[in-house]
Design an enzyme around this catalytic site. Structure first.
Site, PDB file in Angstrom:
ATOM      1  N   ASN A 217      -8.435  -1.405   5.325  1.00  0.00           N
ATOM      2  CA  ASN A 217      -8.785  -1.190   3.917  1.00  0.00           C
ATOM      3  C   ASN A 217      -9.380  -2.464   3.333  1.00  0.00           C
ATOM      4  O   ASN A 217      -9.489  -3.477   4.016  1.00  0.00           O
ATOM      5  CB  ASN A 217      -7.569  -0.711   3.120  1.00  0.00           C
ATOM      6  CG  ASN A 217      -6.474  -1.743   3.097  1.00  0.00           C
ATOM      7  OD1 ASN A 217      -6.635  -2.824   2.540  1.00  0.00           O
ATOM      8  ND2 ASN A 217      -5.360  -1.424   3.736  1.00  0.00           N
ATOM      9  N   LYS A 296     -11.533   2.191  25.059  1.00  0.00           N
ATOM     10  CA  LYS A 296     -12.505   2.423  23.992  1.00  0.00           C
ATOM     11  C   LYS A 296     -13.011   3.868  24.023  1.00  0.00           C
ATOM     12  O   LYS A 296     -13.396   4.357  25.091  1.00  0.00           O
ATOM     13  CB  LYS A 296     -13.668   1.442  24.158  1.00  0.00           C
ATOM     14  CG  LYS A 296     -14.664   1.517  23.038  1.00  0.00           C
ATOM     15  CD  LYS A 296     -15.790   0.536  23.235  1.00  0.00           C
ATOM     16  CE  LYS A 296     -16.889   0.824  22.230  1.00  0.00           C
ATOM     17  NZ  LYS A 296     -18.102   0.103  22.514  1.00  0.00           N
ATOM     18  N   ASP A 317       7.145   3.692   4.220  1.00  0.00           N
ATOM     19  CA  ASP A 317       6.848   3.005   2.963  1.00  0.00           C
ATOM     20  C   ASP A 317       7.816   1.816   2.862  1.00  0.00           C
ATOM     21  O   ASP A 317       9.001   1.985   2.590  1.00  0.00           O
ATOM     22  CB  ASP A 317       7.022   3.972   1.784  1.00  0.00           C
ATOM     23  CG  ASP A 317       6.507   3.361   0.499  1.00  0.00           C
ATOM     24  OD1 ASP A 317       6.766   2.159   0.257  1.00  0.00           O
ATOM     25  OD2 ASP A 317       5.831   4.072  -0.264  1.00  0.00           O
ATOM     26  N   ILE A 318       7.280   0.641   3.123  1.00  0.00           N
ATOM     27  CA  ILE A 318       8.125  -0.560   3.219  1.00  0.00           C
ATOM     28  C   ILE A 318       8.802  -0.846   1.883  1.00  0.00           C
ATOM     29  O   ILE A 318      10.005  -1.109   1.807  1.00  0.00           O
ATOM     30  CB  ILE A 318       7.273  -1.763   3.676  1.00  0.00           C
ATOM     31  CG1 ILE A 318       6.602  -1.450   5.018  1.00  0.00           C
ATOM     32  CG2 ILE A 318       8.120  -3.030   3.772  1.00  0.00           C
ATOM     33  CD1 ILE A 318       5.465  -2.378   5.395  1.00  0.00           C
TER      34      ILE A 318
HETATM   35  O1  C5P Z   1       2.194   4.339  -2.767  1.00  0.00           O
HETATM   36  P1  C5P Z   1       1.274   3.184  -2.829  1.00  0.00           P
HETATM   37  O2  C5P Z   1       0.725   2.777  -1.509  1.00  0.00           O
HETATM   38  O3  C5P Z   1       0.199   3.280  -3.860  1.00  0.00           O
HETATM   39  O4  C5P Z   1       2.233   2.005  -3.367  1.00  0.00           O
HETATM   40  C1  C5P Z   1       1.807   0.715  -3.496  1.00  0.00           C
HETATM   41  C2  C5P Z   1       2.961  -0.239  -3.369  1.00  0.00           C
HETATM   42  O5  C5P Z   1       3.814   0.114  -2.286  1.00  0.00           O
HETATM   43  C3  C5P Z   1       2.490  -1.634  -3.077  1.00  0.00           C
HETATM   44  O6  C5P Z   1       3.443  -2.533  -3.635  1.00  0.00           O
HETATM   45  C4  C5P Z   1       2.510  -1.672  -1.541  1.00  0.00           C
HETATM   46  O7  C5P Z   1       2.628  -2.987  -1.056  1.00  0.00           O
HETATM   47  C5  C5P Z   1       3.730  -0.839  -1.237  1.00  0.00           C
HETATM   48  N1  C5P Z   1       3.665  -0.085   0.024  1.00  0.00           N
HETATM   49  C6  C5P Z   1       4.478  -0.410   1.083  1.00  0.00           C
HETATM   50  N2  C5P Z   1       4.444   0.328   2.240  1.00  0.00           N
HETATM   51  C7  C5P Z   1       3.600   1.384   2.353  1.00  0.00           C
HETATM   52  C8  C5P Z   1       2.759   1.732   1.275  1.00  0.00           C
HETATM   53  C9  C5P Z   1       2.809   0.969   0.144  1.00  0.00           C
HETATM   54  O8  C5P Z   1       5.237  -1.374   0.979  1.00  0.00           O
HETATM   55  N3  C5P Z   1       3.572   2.076   3.469  1.00  0.00           N
END
Ligand code: C5P
Length: 431
Positions: A217, A296, A317-318
């Site tokens: 990204n 590849k 989602d960390i």
């Molecule tokens: O849900 P979204 O990606 O928009 O949320 C953004 C927030 O969640 C940011 O603080 C990003 O660092 C964190 N995040 C995360 N792990 C993920 C997705 C987002 O820690 N897989």
């Protein structure tokens, strides 16, 4: 007893490198060292060869209480502290006086002697106190160099107007040592986050499709790097867990490089037991290819104009895991995430998330605040060209629990970082 060791202070000493270049104002350098030492700072000095004609290293050694460096290749001086170690040691570099020549070198990355090399090597903020003849200061070359340096975040104090040693009158006189020292103290900031362990995620993650291609990204990492730098300036122990980024690691920050979201998650979990403030500024890929190809992917193998369908699976989602106090299996005997052991007490971790949105910014941020159980969400509208990805400014709204929003004006990312950490201190103070 040296000036340095005789000064009593209750504040922790900060490490200031004073770089002196060869102008007549160098005779004021000992007074500047004394002013900094009186503030309680630890000061080391480095001189250009010409500076040493105006002020003796012995005077600066006596007032600073440390050996003075004058030569890049002197084996004895390198043995005492090598020039890269000295550049890394500094929390702030003050250049006083800064000649037109030194400003030109700094602006153009020339490192041909000790001081210019230190300035290129350091990652600490730089405060410059120019001193030169009024016409040299007014010269378009100097003007351009100053503009370039300012745009890169170099701070200036002075020059002031008045009678100059060269006989002319006008702008070019070095700011007074007391003024320079006060500006240095302001830039160093108070160590308001001393004792905190701040973990920051930054940059974008990269998810492999095959050995050469990745799903990535547009995040540059700038915002997270600024938060890490500011937390370090405030005296915190800082761990910066970053996706690939060409940005330099800020001074005093421990950087952990990762590529994928799963690696970022592991790195975060490895730090959680000690972490007291978690700031998730990373743009984490929500999905990863389910089965990255071992070799590849060749378009020929897909037929003449055959497309490619890639199955993606969800990444963890960390931020939500940290906010919820969820932890990797096997680590349950340690304090739960979302909690910190401090002074025998359990204290809740402060969790700050980001929400980069292109529509309905605040509503989406509020949903994230609740779902990911954050103490604060920093919302930004990435559809603006002056905010969000890969620019140096950001216009954010701080979204608080309980329905309160706080819109900040368009600010440099460094200033946004300071605002965020001010709020972290506010949350800590309220507990
Ligand atoms: O849900 P979204 O990606 O928009 O949320 C953004 C927030 O969640 C940011 O603080 C990003 O660092 C964190 N995040 C995360 N792990 C993920 C997705 C987002 O820690 N897989």
């Amino acid at each position: 007893m040296s000036e340095a060791s005789s000064t009593a202070t209750s504040k922790p000493a900060r490490r200031v490198l004073l770089a002196v270049s060869g102008g007549i104002a160098a005779y004021k350098a000992p007074e500047l060292v004394r002013a900094l030492v009186r503030q309680g700072q630890t000061v080391r000095c480095a001189l250009t060869r010409n500076a040493a004609r105006f002020v003796t290293p012995l005077v600066l050694q006596t007032v600073s209480g440390h050996a003075v460096r004058t030569d890049l290749f002197d084996a004895e001086q390198e043995g005492e502290i090598d020039h890269i170690a000295l550049a890394d040691w500094a929390e702030l570099v003050v250049v006083a006086p800064a000649t037109a020549d030194l400003l030109a070198k700094l602006a153009h990355g020339i490192a041909d002697e000790l001081v210019s090399t230190l300035l290129l090597a350091t990652r600490a903020p730089v405060l410059v106190a120019p001193a030169m003849n009024v016409h040299m200061w007014d010269h378009p070359a100097t003007r351009d160099n100053v503009a370039l340096l300012r745009a890169r975040g170099v701070r200036f104090v002075g020059p002031e107007a008045g009678f100059l040693a060269c006989g002319w009158e006008g702008e070019g006189r070095m700011a007074e040592p007391a003024t320079i020292a006060a500006e240095a103290e302001r830039l160093l900031g108070a160590p308001t986050l001393a004792g905190e362990v701040v973990v920051v995620t930054a940059g974008g993650t990269r998810e492999p499709l095959d050995p050469v291609r990745v799903l990535a990204n547009r995040s540059s990492g700038k915002m997270g790097f600024e938060v890490a730098a500011e937390a370090a300036r405030r005296g915190a122990e800082v761990v910066l867990i970053s996706g690939p980024s060409s940005l330099a690691t800020p001074a005093g920050v421990r950087r952990v490089g990762i590529e994928t979201a799963l690696q970022m998650r592991d790195a975060v979990h490895a730090e959680l037991a000690r972490c007291s403030v978690f700031v998730a500024a990373a743009a984490v890929s929500d999905f990863r290819p389910a089965m990255p190809a071992k070799q590849k992917i060749k378009k020929e193998a897909l037929g003449d104009d055959g497309g490619l369908v890639v199955e993606l699976v969800r990444n963890p989602d960390i931020l939500a895991e940290v906010g919820a106090g969820d932890r990797a299996a096997g680590a349950r005997s340690e304090p739960k995430a979302g909690e910190v052991q401090q002074d025998g007490r359990t204290r809740r971790l402060i969790v700050v998330g980001f929400a980069a949105e292109s529509e309905d910014v605040l509503a989406a941020a509020r949903r994230k605040l609740e779902r990911k159980r954050c103490d604060l969400i920093v919302a930004n509208d990435v559809s603006r060209s002056d905010a969000g990805f890969d620019v140096d400014t950001n216009a954010v709204t701080l979204v608080w629990p309980g329905g309160r929003d706080e819109a900040l004006p368009l600010l440099p990312k460094r200033a946004v970082a300071a605002q965020i950490l001010d709020r972290v201190e506010q949350i800590r103070g309220a507990r």
